[in-house]
Design an enzyme around this catalytic site. Structure first.
Site, PDB file in Angstrom:
ATOM      1  CB  SER A 276      -0.931   0.007   1.218  1.00  0.00           C
ATOM      2  OG  SER A 276      -0.172  -0.094   2.390  1.00  0.00           O
TER       3      SER A 276
ATOM      4  CB  THR B  78      -2.500   6.000   3.851  1.00  0.00           C
ATOM      5  OG1 THR B  78      -3.073   6.121   2.569  1.00  0.00           O
ATOM      6  CG2 THR B  78      -1.569   7.165   4.125  1.00  0.00           C
TER       7      THR B  78
ATOM      8  CB  THR C  54      -0.836   6.329   0.272  1.00  0.00           C
ATOM      9  OG1 THR C  54      -1.718   5.239   0.044  1.00  0.00           O
ATOM     10  CG2 THR C  54      -1.255   7.495  -0.595  1.00  0.00           C
TER      11      THR C  54
ATOM     12  NE  ARG D  25      -8.289   7.917  -5.423  1.00  0.00           N
ATOM     13  CZ  ARG D  25      -7.816   7.759  -4.190  1.00  0.00           C
ATOM     14  NH1 ARG D  25      -6.527   7.548  -4.006  1.00  0.00           N
ATOM     15  NH2 ARG D  25      -8.609   7.810  -3.152  1.00  0.00           N
ATOM     16  CB  VAL D  26      -4.686  12.738  -6.763  1.00  0.00           C
ATOM     17  CG1 VAL D  26      -4.067  13.292  -5.494  1.00  0.00           C
ATOM     18  CG2 VAL D  26      -3.663  12.709  -7.888  1.00  0.00           C
ATOM     19  N   GLY D  27      -5.711  10.874  -4.189  1.00  0.00           N
ATOM     20  CA  GLY D  27      -6.562  10.814  -2.992  1.00  0.00           C
ATOM     21  C   GLY D  27      -6.309  11.973  -2.052  1.00  0.00           C
ATOM     22  CG  ASP D  28      -6.816  11.043   2.064  1.00  0.00           C
ATOM     23  OD1 ASP D  28      -6.648  10.074   1.293  1.00  0.00           O
ATOM     24  OD2 ASP D  28      -6.626  10.960   3.289  1.00  0.00           O
TER      25      ASP D  28
ATOM     26  CB  THR E 248      -5.562   5.489   6.687  1.00  0.00           C
ATOM     27  OG1 THR E 248      -5.411   4.414   5.741  1.00  0.00           O
ATOM     28  CG2 THR E 248      -6.297   4.970   7.904  1.00  0.00           C
ATOM     29  N   GLY E 249      -7.748   5.542   4.457  1.00  0.00           N
ATOM     30  CA  GLY E 249      -9.050   5.109   3.962  1.00  0.00           C
ATOM     31  C   GLY E 249      -9.423   5.789   2.664  1.00  0.00           C
TER      32      GLY E 249
ATOM     33  N   GLY F 222      -9.931   8.231   0.303  1.00  0.00           N
ATOM     34  CA  GLY F 222      -9.517   9.629   0.286  1.00  0.00           C
ATOM     35  C   GLY F 222     -10.587  10.590  -0.185  1.00  0.00           C
TER      36      GLY F 222
HETATM   37  N1  ASP Z   1      -6.171   7.556   1.741  1.00  0.00           N
HETATM   38  C1  ASP Z   1      -5.561   6.893   0.609  1.00  0.00           C
HETATM   39  C2  ASP Z   1      -6.134   7.397  -0.664  1.00  0.00           C
HETATM   40  O1  ASP Z   1      -7.332   7.628  -0.729  1.00  0.00           O
HETATM   41  C3  ASP Z   1      -5.728   5.436   0.620  1.00  0.00           C
HETATM   42  C4  ASP Z   1      -5.200   4.747   1.840  1.00  0.00           C
HETATM   43  O2  ASP Z   1      -5.493   5.100   2.958  1.00  0.00           O
HETATM   44  O3  ASP Z   1      -4.446   3.799   1.658  1.00  0.00           O
HETATM   45  O4  ASP Z   1      -5.397   7.486  -1.612  1.00  0.00           O
END
Ligand code: ASP
Length: 335
Positions: free
Chosen positions: A92, A194, A212, A222-225, A245-246, A248
């Protein structure tokens, strides 16, 4: 690390597994053999200390080594995150991270120091230590974020060596996913872990970082948080810090980490602040929160900690008072 492996590893770990506070519910319970003692949430804290999302005792041990040697919190969180980035078995973050649906490993990371300085990399390819590139962005450029090819070229100019981040194991997992998923862009709720880390050094100064490979098999681009300051991470050296985490997308919509720190500023404990931030997500009209997970960990200036998640097993690793241990979080599971 996949959550099921993560639970299994918890049982094998030399570090203790501690269960915090009262459970609201449990989707994936640790088995009988993993059963552990219940303890009250932290009320007394000491410094230096470090916390991280998930079960990453090697990473928190590295960060504490830096802190105990007199290092600052910024060095500690960078060095701690690098441990997991280099760990090819963790799918991850960093090398060995699961790719997007086209087979490309793309990394997001950010870092923030006690002065509120920050640096971030977005959609970075071929460089294992994204967190260190984020730090270079913070320290060696007038910018906060660098993305894609520009971020990669910057990293190379700073001496980072490009390499293939797709390991055989991650390639195999991706190829299997392609067959089973019929190549649909499904947001996967299983593989998102993450590594976010927060530390307070002996001077009482706070820093944080997160790194992450994002959601496994995400759409290309795609880009997350995680690289978004205020969403995936926020540090206010006068108040505290939070990392997420989670999924995003849900964290970004509520500017989650900034929200948690602001709630601490208003007088909430880190635990109460994490719970309130999760409630902002689950209480939205038409929230489909049973389909995803978000987890927050937070610390205040005194070194008191909190963690909370949506509806699935979640934990943080805490190294404080000489103990490096995995602490199971409470989580919201009302349907
Ligand atoms: N928060 C991360 C994302 O959305 C994913 C993760 O927590 O692994 O990219």
């Amino acid at each position: 690390m996949k959550r099921r492996n993560f639970i299994k590893n918890a049982a094998l770990s030399s570090a203790g597994l501690v269960v915090g506070g009262s459970m609201v519910g449990c989707v994936e319970n640790p088995s009988e053999e993993n059963k552990t003692e219940l303890v009250a949430p932290t009320t007394k804290a000491s410094l230096p200390m470090v916390i991280a999302t998930w079960h990453v005792i090697d990473a928190t041990a590295k960060a504490m080594e830096v802190l105990q040697a007199g290092g600052n919190a910024l060095d500690a969180v960078e060095q701690g995150c690098r441990v997991e980035e280099a760990n090819e078995k963790g799918q991850s973050v960093g090398k060995g991270g699961l790719p997007d649906r086209d087979g490309n490993v793309t990394l997001d990371a950010c870092i923030m120091d006690k002065h509120g300085n920050c640096g971030s990399v977005v959609y970075l390819q071929n460089i294992t230590h994204a967190v260190s590139v984020a730090r270079k962005v913070m320290e060696n450029t007038p910018h906060v974020m660098l993305a894609g090819e520009g971020a990669k070229q910057f990293a190379i100019s700073e001496g980072f060596k490009p390499e293939d981040l797709l390991t055989e194991a991650s390639k195999e997992a991706w190829e299997k996913w392609k067959v089973e998923s019929k190549y649909k862009p499904i947001i996967n709720i299983e593989n998102h872990d993450t590594i976010g880390m927060l530390a307070i050094d002996k001077n009482g100064d706070i820093s944080g970082a997160c790194t992450t490979s994002g959601l496994a098999y995400k759409l290309g681009g795609r880009v997350g948080d995680s690289p978004i300051i205020g969403s995936g991470l926020f540090v206010d050296n006068e108040i505290g810090a939070c990392v997420a985490t989670g999924l995003g997308e849900e964290v970004v919509k509520t500017v989650g980490s900034f929200l948690v720190v602001e709630l601490i500023r208003q007088g909430k404990t880190p635990q109460e602040a994490c719970e309130e931030a999760i409630s902002r997500i689950v209480n939205k009209p038409n929230s489909n929160f049973t389909d995803f997970q978000v987890g927050y960990i937070a610390v205040n200036k005194k070194g008191e900690t909190g963690s909370y998640a949506i509806h699935q097993w979640f934990s943080m690793t805490k190294f404080q008072d000489g103990k490096n241990e995995q602490i199971q979080s409470d989580f919201f599971n009302k349907v």
